[in-house]
Design a protein around this motif. Structure first.
Motif, short mmCIF file in Angstrom:
data_model
loop_
_atom_site.label_atom_id
_atom_site.label_comp_id
_atom_site.label_asym_id
_atom_site.label_seq_id
_atom_site.Cartn_x
_atom_site.Cartn_y
_atom_site.Cartn_z
N ALA A 293 0.83 -1.20 0.00
CA ALA A 293 0.00 0.00 0.00
C ALA A 293 0.86 1.25 0.00
O ALA A 293 2.10 1.18 -0.01
CB ALA A 293 -0.93 -0.01 1.21
N HIS A 294 0.20 2.42 0.01
CA HIS A 294 0.86 3.72 -0.06
C HIS A 294 0.39 4.58 1.11
O HIS A 294 -0.81 4.85 1.24
CB HIS A 294 0.54 4.40 -1.39
CG HIS A 294 0.86 3.57 -2.59
ND1 HIS A 294 0.05 2.51 -3.00
CD2 HIS A 294 1.90 3.62 -3.47
CE1 HIS A 294 0.59 1.96 -4.07
NE2 HIS A 294 1.69 2.60 -4.38
N LYS A 295 1.33 4.98 1.94
CA LYS A 295 0.98 5.69 3.18
C LYS A 295 0.12 6.92 2.92
O LYS A 295 -0.87 7.16 3.61
CB LYS A 295 2.26 6.10 3.92
CG LYS A 295 3.01 4.96 4.56
CD LYS A 295 4.23 5.48 5.32
CE LYS A 295 5.00 4.33 5.96
NZ LYS A 295 6.20 4.82 6.70
N VAL A 296 0.50 7.72 1.94
CA VAL A 296 -0.21 8.99 1.73
C VAL A 296 -1.67 8.74 1.36
O VAL A 296 -2.56 9.45 1.81
CB VAL A 296 0.51 9.84 0.66
CG1 VAL A 296 0.49 9.17 -0.71
CG2 VAL A 296 -0.11 11.23 0.58
N LEU A 297 -1.92 7.71 0.54
CA LEU A 297 -3.30 7.43 0.16
C LEU A 297 -4.10 6.93 1.35
O LEU A 297 -5.26 7.34 1.55
CB LEU A 297 -3.34 6.40 -0.97
CG LEU A 297 -4.74 6.13 -1.53
CD1 LEU A 297 -4.70 5.98 -3.05
CD2 LEU A 297 -5.38 4.89 -0.93
N LEU A 298 -3.50 6.06 2.17
CA LEU A 298 -4.22 5.55 3.33
C LEU A 298 -4.56 6.68 4.30
O LEU A 298 -5.66 6.70 4.88
CB LEU A 298 -3.38 4.49 4.05
CG LEU A 298 -3.01 3.23 3.25
CD1 LEU A 298 -2.29 2.23 4.14
CD2 LEU A 298 -4.25 2.59 2.64
N LYS A 299 -3.66 7.62 4.46
CA LYS A 299 -3.90 8.75 5.38
C LYS A 299 -4.99 9.69 4.84
O LYS A 299 -5.77 10.26 5.60
CB LYS A 299 -2.59 9.51 5.61
CG LYS A 299 -1.61 8.73 6.50
CD LYS A 299 -0.19 9.25 6.37
CE LYS A 299 0.01 10.54 7.10
NZ LYS A 299 1.44 10.94 7.09
N CYS B 227 -8.51 7.38 5.12
CA CYS B 227 -9.00 6.72 6.34
C CYS B 227 -8.51 7.43 7.60
O CYS B 227 -7.30 7.63 7.78
CB CYS B 227 -8.55 5.26 6.33
SG CYS B 227 -9.04 4.33 7.78
N GLU B 228 -9.44 7.78 8.47
CA GLU B 228 -9.12 8.48 9.71
C GLU B 228 -8.22 7.63 10.60
O GLU B 228 -7.30 8.15 11.26
CB GLU B 228 -10.42 8.82 10.45
CG GLU B 228 -10.23 9.62 11.72
CD GLU B 228 -9.68 11.02 11.44
OE1 GLU B 228 -8.84 11.48 12.26
OE2 GLU B 228 -10.06 11.63 10.44
N HIS B 229 -8.46 6.32 10.61
CA HIS B 229 -7.64 5.42 11.43
C HIS B 229 -6.17 5.51 11.03
O HIS B 229 -5.28 5.64 11.88
CB HIS B 229 -8.14 3.98 11.28
CG HIS B 229 -7.18 2.95 11.78
ND1 HIS B 229 -6.99 2.71 13.13
CD2 HIS B 229 -6.32 2.11 11.12
CE1 HIS B 229 -6.08 1.77 13.28
NE2 HIS B 229 -5.66 1.38 12.08
N PHE B 230 -5.89 5.45 9.74
CA PHE B 230 -4.50 5.51 9.27
C PHE B 230 -3.92 6.91 9.42
O PHE B 230 -2.71 7.07 9.58
CB PHE B 230 -4.42 5.04 7.83
CG PHE B 230 -4.62 3.56 7.66
CD1 PHE B 230 -3.83 2.65 8.37
CD2 PHE B 230 -5.59 3.06 6.81
CE1 PHE B 230 -4.02 1.28 8.23
CE2 PHE B 230 -5.79 1.70 6.67
CZ PHE B 230 -5.00 0.81 7.38
N ARG B 231 -4.77 7.91 9.35
CA ARG B 231 -4.28 9.29 9.51
C ARG B 231 -3.58 9.46 10.85
O ARG B 231 -2.57 10.15 10.95
CB ARG B 231 -5.45 10.25 9.37
CG ARG B 231 -5.05 11.69 9.03
CD ARG B 231 -6.27 12.51 8.65
NE ARG B 231 -6.93 11.94 7.49
CZ ARG B 231 -8.24 11.87 7.32
NH1 ARG B 231 -9.05 12.34 8.26
NH2 ARG B 231 -8.76 11.33 6.25
N ASP C 41 -17.41 -6.34 10.45
CA ASP C 41 -16.79 -6.23 11.77
C ASP C 41 -15.67 -5.19 11.75
O ASP C 41 -15.59 -4.31 12.62
CB ASP C 41 -16.23 -7.61 12.17
CG ASP C 41 -15.59 -7.62 13.55
OD1 ASP C 41 -15.86 -6.68 14.34
OD2 ASP C 41 -14.81 -8.55 13.85
N LEU C 42 -14.82 -5.25 10.71
CA LEU C 42 -13.72 -4.29 10.58
C LEU C 42 -14.26 -2.88 10.39
O LEU C 42 -13.77 -1.92 11.02
CB LEU C 42 -12.83 -4.69 9.40
CG LEU C 42 -11.58 -3.84 9.14
CD1 LEU C 42 -10.49 -4.70 8.50
CD2 LEU C 42 -11.88 -2.66 8.22
N ALA C 43 -15.27 -2.73 9.51
CA ALA C 43 -15.84 -1.40 9.25
C ALA C 43 -16.43 -0.80 10.51
O ALA C 43 -16.33 0.41 10.75
CB ALA C 43 -16.90 -1.51 8.16
#
Length: 527
Positions: free
Chosen positions: A383-389, A392-396, A441-443
């Motif tokens: 994956a790519h950190k910038v896209l995940l941030k 998604c609030e969790h990854f941010r 469950d994850l969502a």
């Protein structure tokens, strides 16, 4: 990719011109007129131009595509056509334009003069945004963003829904039973109208000589009337042929009624039906139905991608759904309908240029460009950190000061976590209903509400008698109220079979007690 070249009228276009097409509508009594948009957002027309239906300002036929300059700068959201033909078009801005045949005021401009150029229709619609349009033979229907329906044109059988049989020269809101309802989709037969409201109920009005209103009789209906025979069934889509009607329910079931002289109801005979009748296609769920008022042809597509057709097919009467080799219902109308028209505005996806969204989809799980990898069940997901941030609030928060390039994940399985990450790149999910429960469950854990809704939709599409109790239990566990209500209704509708499954026998005591209590309140155990 959809091949517009399957419609004979497009043989007049060069290969270069066909490559540029992004939207198209083939219409006319012989399928001899077409309107299409190009990759440059230009609108072109071609064909016999009956009653000025090409909108060029004259009635001259054209064998070469001509640009429709009067709609320059407008982007088409939806389009429908009548038998004259007349055209009703809505733009992405919600404006309505009409032109063509107008002997019965079906253009809505207050006259009975044929419209040789597109006319902006604003009377009673000036503060409305139109989201869907539908045409009968000589009447017009539009749906607004706030769930209101407006009609105009020929009204000899009450198809305008005004309570009279006087033609309607300008848009008039259809009220009566629809007064306080929110309509979500509409359709027109030759001389009748259908509206589905947000509760899944179907309202009908207009001509009913063949039973196409589904009311159990053949009397015309001048105002909207609910199809009572569909009580307890939640309809999502409706499609009308010349004199027959198809509806699609939220459980993927198709019902049909009306004229059946060509077998267009798919019931195995040619007898008209004035009540909704189930159409058996195959065990797979139906996800799309197709019909149009100028033909006696029906089509449907299953969740597995199979396309079926029935009714009038190239002169033959096909009385049961027939499996085709097509990949979309549009092809049925190109190759087998008489005339060869389109049942909806075609949308052609470009196959060369990648949008930003398409480019991002391609980069998911790509080790060559990734700067982060997740280790789940011994497998890597790139994956790519910038896209995940961004997505998604969790990854941010979790990746804010994290310099690691590997993250180990043990709380969720590999298929579930991979589907979650892929969703962040694609906005869609591709999982079995059982796996979708894990993603639900994850969502819930990550508070991803849109993903939660997508999971619920996937689970709904895969529900059956065997897994209904398990999915109901999951819905309760993860506080998915919409899904819980859907699963409960499914169990009630299939109670005899569901109560004989192992899932019901192993049901949690508290859940069983609540289920029985709720089922008794809705009368499930009455004789």
């Amino acid at each position: 990719m959809l091949d517009v070249g399957k419609w004979p009228i497009f043989s007049l276009c060069s290969e270069e011109e066909l490559q540029l097409i992004r939207q198209a509508c083939v219409f006319g009594s012989a399928g001899n007129e077409v309107l299409y948009t190009t990759v440059n957002d230009e609108i072109f027309v071609l064909g016999t131009n009956c009653c000025g239906c090409l909108g060029l300002g004259d009635v001259q036929s054209t064998i070469e595509p001509r640009r429709l300059d009067s709609l320059s700068g407008k982007k088409i959201a939806c389009l429908s056509y009548g038998s004259g033909p007349h055209i009703v078009l809505a733009t992405t801005e919600g404006e309505v334009f009409t032109w063509g045949h107008n002997a019965y005021s079906q253009l809505g401009n207050g006259t009975t003069n044929h419209g040789l150029v597109p006319c902006h229709i604003s009377t009673n619609l000036s503060n409305k945004q139109v989201t869907e349009v539908a045409c009968g033979s000589y009447h017009s229907l539009v749906l607004t963003s706030d769930g209101e329906v407006f009609a105009w044109g020929y009204n000899n059988s009450g198809q305008v829904g005004s309570g009279s049989t006087v033609n309607q020269p300008i848009p008039r809101r259809v009220t009566g039973c629809l007064q306080n309802k929110v309509v979500v989709t509409i359709a027109c037969g030759q001389m009748c109208c259908m509206a589905v409201v947000d509760s899944g109920e179907v309202y009908v009005w207009g001509y009913n000589g063949n039973g196409q209103l589904g009311l159990g009789n053949s009397g015309n209906q001048p105002t909207p009337c609910r199809v009572a025979a569909l009580q307890g069934i939640r309809v999502q889509r409706v499609a009308c042929g010349y004199a027959h009607t198809l509806v699609l329910t939220d459980e993927g079931q198709v019902y049909a009624w009306g004229a059946n002289s060509y077998g267009q109801l798919g019931t195995g005979n040619k007898s008209n039906q004035s009540y909704p009748t189930p159409v058996t296609v195959e065990k797979d769920r139906i996800i799309e139905i197709a019909a149009c008022h100028s033909t006696h042809t029906s089509a449907a597509k299953t969740q597995g991608g199979h396309v079926y057709m029935w009714g009038q097919c190239r002169g033959q009467s096909v009385i049961l759904p027939h499996l085709t080799h097509f990949s979309c219902t549009d092809d049925v109308f190109a190759c087998f309908a008489t005339p060869a028209v389109t049942w909806r505005l075609l949308s052609v996806e470009p196959d060369d240029h990648l949008t930003v969204a398409e480019s991002l989809k391609r980069e998911f799980d790509n080790p060559d460009t990734a700067d982060l990898k997740f280790l789940v069940d011994g497998k890597y997901i790139y994956a790519h950190k910038v896209l995940l941030k961004i997505r998604c609030e969790h990854f941010r928060s979790s990746l804010e000061d994290n310099e690691d390039d590997i993250v180990e994940m043990s709380e969720f399985s590999y298929p579930v976590y991979r589907a979650f990450l892929e969703y962040l790149y694609t906005d869609s999910i591709s999982l079995s209903p059982e796996e979708a429960v894990g993603l639900l469950d994850l969502a819930t854990f990550y508070r991803e509400n849109r993903l939660k809704k997508l999971c619920q939709q996937t689970i709904k599409q895969g529900i059956c008698e065997e897994n209904a109790i398990a999915l109901l239990s999951a819905a309760v566990k993860y506080d998915a109220q919409d899904l819980e209500e859907f699963c409960f209704r499914f169990c009630i509708n299939h109670l005899t079979v569901v109560t004989q499954t192992s899932g019901f026998a192993e049901m949690d005591h508290d859940l069983l007690k609540n289920f029985i209590s709720k089922a008794s309140r809705v009368g499930a155990f009455k004789n």
